[in-house]
Design an enzyme around this catalytic site. Structure first.
Site, PDB file in Angstrom:
ATOM      1  N   TYR A 145      30.994  40.721  43.204  1.00 55.42           N
ATOM      2  CA  TYR A 145      31.967  41.260  44.478  1.00 55.42           C
ATOM      3  C   TYR A 145      33.417  41.049  43.761  1.00 55.42           C
ATOM      4  O   TYR A 145      33.782  39.896  43.335  1.00 55.42           O
ATOM      5  CB  TYR A 145      31.721  40.602  45.632  1.00 55.42           C
ATOM      6  N   ASP A 240      37.502  39.278  36.236  1.00 58.94           N
ATOM      7  CA  ASP A 240      37.901  38.883  37.550  1.00 58.94           C
ATOM      8  C   ASP A 240      37.770  37.295  37.739  1.00 58.94           C
ATOM      9  O   ASP A 240      36.390  36.681  38.005  1.00 58.94           O
ATOM     10  CB  ASP A 240      36.941  39.519  38.726  1.00 58.94           C
ATOM     11  N   LYS A 268      42.472  32.755  45.117  1.00 52.28           N
ATOM     12  CA  LYS A 268      41.799  31.363  45.889  1.00 52.28           C
ATOM     13  C   LYS A 268      42.744  30.136  45.564  1.00 52.28           C
ATOM     14  O   LYS A 268      43.635  29.879  45.973  1.00 52.28           O
ATOM     15  CB  LYS A 268      40.579  31.513  45.210  1.00 52.28           C
TER      16      LYS A 268
HETATM   17  N1  HOZ Z   1      35.860  36.157  49.279  1.00 47.03           N
HETATM   18  C1  HOZ Z   1      34.464  35.256  49.251  1.00 47.03           C
HETATM   19  C2  HOZ Z   1      33.916  35.872  48.154  1.00 47.03           C
HETATM   20  N2  HOZ Z   1      32.802  35.178  47.919  1.00 47.03           N
HETATM   21  C3  HOZ Z   1      33.987  35.730  50.629  1.00 47.03           C
HETATM   22  C4  HOZ Z   1      34.869  35.431  51.860  1.00 47.03           C
HETATM   23  C5  HOZ Z   1      34.579  36.265  53.016  1.00 47.03           C
HETATM   24  O1  HOZ Z   1      33.887  37.258  52.588  1.00 47.03           O
HETATM   25  O2  HOZ Z   1      34.917  35.971  54.053  1.00 47.03           O
END
Ligand code: HOZ
Length: 430
Positions: A145, A240, A268
């Site tokens: 993702y 990524d 993050k």
């Molecule tokens: N960005 C996070 C990836 N694992 C997920 C956070 C979300 O979708 O709220």
């Protein structure tokens, strides 16, 4: 005694005014049943909901909180920055300070651009890769993702996998056609993609340790193999590291596995819980970005002074104690594995550094096909039992558990005791 009422009232209100009652889909608990807890506050390893229930938190805002909740140095940095002004849309000194700090751990990021989220970082890096190579197609892995940009919502992990929405409507067909999907940890599939589309592929983007179908480390030689193929094909390798940056190793996966990507995306941890992202890499590529080059990318709030200071404070404090966080993660992973094994529950614990996952399956998990053998119904039951015993996980089998520098032995013991009881209850109910 675990009771809830206010969370349920707040969720009913939220559903009236927000799709699904949430600002991001996974939060709605669709994959685990029930309705979400509403959080009032956090301190260190613990959070408290609006009904007064306390939980050891392994969500940690999906990774950014390397030093736990409301860490004093981070809060102080935010307050100092906010008193001076929340945003200027102009240059400030600390942007370069944050970037220098990142570069001291990730020297391959020769130059960086700050943006506002991981999604934005990835979109920008792909535009740059396409411009630099003059090619349109990209390769990604099933179950990886990279945020919710159109071209990357194809066979994606995270909430897309959790909710079972592999092909999101609203994405133009021609955009999806330029995304080639291969299995993670499979080099021959990448070679075949290049054979099928000679001279058309700009880049491969990969989570070097997959974190959005649960945590899956790269197989021996996988990242090196990718590096070789991409170099041979004059295409770019993009790591990524939004999730893995400062989590699998202080220098990210690129340091841990000693493999050099051309471009890297971050998010993050570098914002310490405030919105931020970054992309960067080889100087000869980054020079294509406007205003030096012609690849346009901009942002009113990019390099926001509060986010930058929160990120700096998080890195300054967190990286000093990083080894402790990793050792606590190892302790917890071993403990969880031993409990499952004692009860003959098939479970794989995959982890690298300060992030890990427990998959309820007997098969080793190395890609999306094996990750999806995990018993998600069992996960949901364990999730609910852990929640009422004061352990807060992401409400999805396919999200990671994160460790912080302030998860002490009390937090770990609480978690292991809760896990033991939770498994017992779930097994007896089955
Ligand atoms: N960005 C996070 C990836 N694992 C997920 C956070 C979300 O979708 O709220």
């Amino acid at each position: 005694m675990y009771t809830r009422s206010r969370s349920d009232v707040l969720f009913a209100t939220a559903r009236d005014c927000m799709p699904g009652g949430v600002s991001s889909p996974v939060r709605a608990y669709k994959a685990v049943g029930g309705s979400p807890v509403f959080i009032e506050q956090g301190a260190g390893a613990w959070i408290q909901d609006v009904d007064g229930n306390r939980y050891v938190d392994y969500v940690l805002s999906y990774g950014p909180l390397l030093v736990g909740h409301a860490h004093q140095e981070v809060v102080d940095a935010i307050q100092v920055a906010a008193r001076k002004g929340t945003s200027f849309g102009a240059c400030t000194e600390h942007e370069s300070n944050l970037i220098r700090k990142i570069q001291s751990f990730m020297p391959l990021m020769e130059r960086l651009r700050l943006v506002n989220s991981g999604t934005e970082a990835v979109m920008s890096a792909l535009r740059l890769a396409r411009a630099f190579t003059g090619r349109d197609k990209i390769i990604k892995c099933a179950g990886n993702y990279h945020g919710h940009a159109d071209c990357l919502l194809v066979e994606a992990g995270s909430g897309v996998a959790t909710l079972g929405l592999p092909n999101c409507p609203g994405i133009p067909k021609h955009v999806a056609e330029d995304t080639l999907v291969v299995p993670f940890n499979n080099l021959s599939a990448v070679e075949q993609a290049f054979e099928k589309h000679p001279g058309e592929i700009a880049a491969m983007i990969v989570e070097p340790v997959a974190g959005n179908m649960g945590v899956i480390p790269p197989a021996d030689g996988y990242l090196n193999g990718l590096r070789q193929i991409l170099t041979d094909q004059n295409a770019l390798l993009i790591f990524d590291e939004v999730m893995t940056g400062f989590r699998v190793h202080p220098g990210g996966a690129q340091a841990l596995y000693d493999v050099a990507p051309d471009l890297t995306t971050l998010g993050k941890v570098i914002g310490g819980g405030l919105p931020i992202g970054a992309y960067g890499g080889r100087d000869d590529i980054m020079t294509w970005i406007a205003p030096e080059g012609s690849v346009y990318q901009a942002g009113t709030l990019s390099g926001n002074p509060i986010a930058v200071q929160a990120g700096l404070a998080t890195l300054n404090s967190g990286l000093n104690e990083w080894d402790y966080a990793a050792s606590q993660a190892a302790l917890l992973m071993n403990g969880l594995g031993a409990i499952a094994s004692d009860k003959s529950v098939p479970m794989q614990v995959n982890g690298v550094g300060t992030m890990f996952s427990c998959f309820f399956t007997g098969a080793p998990v190395m890609d999306w096909d094996t990750a999806s053998t995990s018993n998600v119904v069992f996960f949901a039951k364990v999730f609910r039992q852990l929640l009422i015993r004061g352990v807060h996980l992401a409400p999805s089998q396919y999200e990671a558990w994160f460790m912080s520098t302030v998860h002490d032995s009390e937090a770990i013991k609480h978690t292991l005791d809760a896990f033991d009881e939770a498994l017992e209850v779930v097994l007896n109910d089955d």
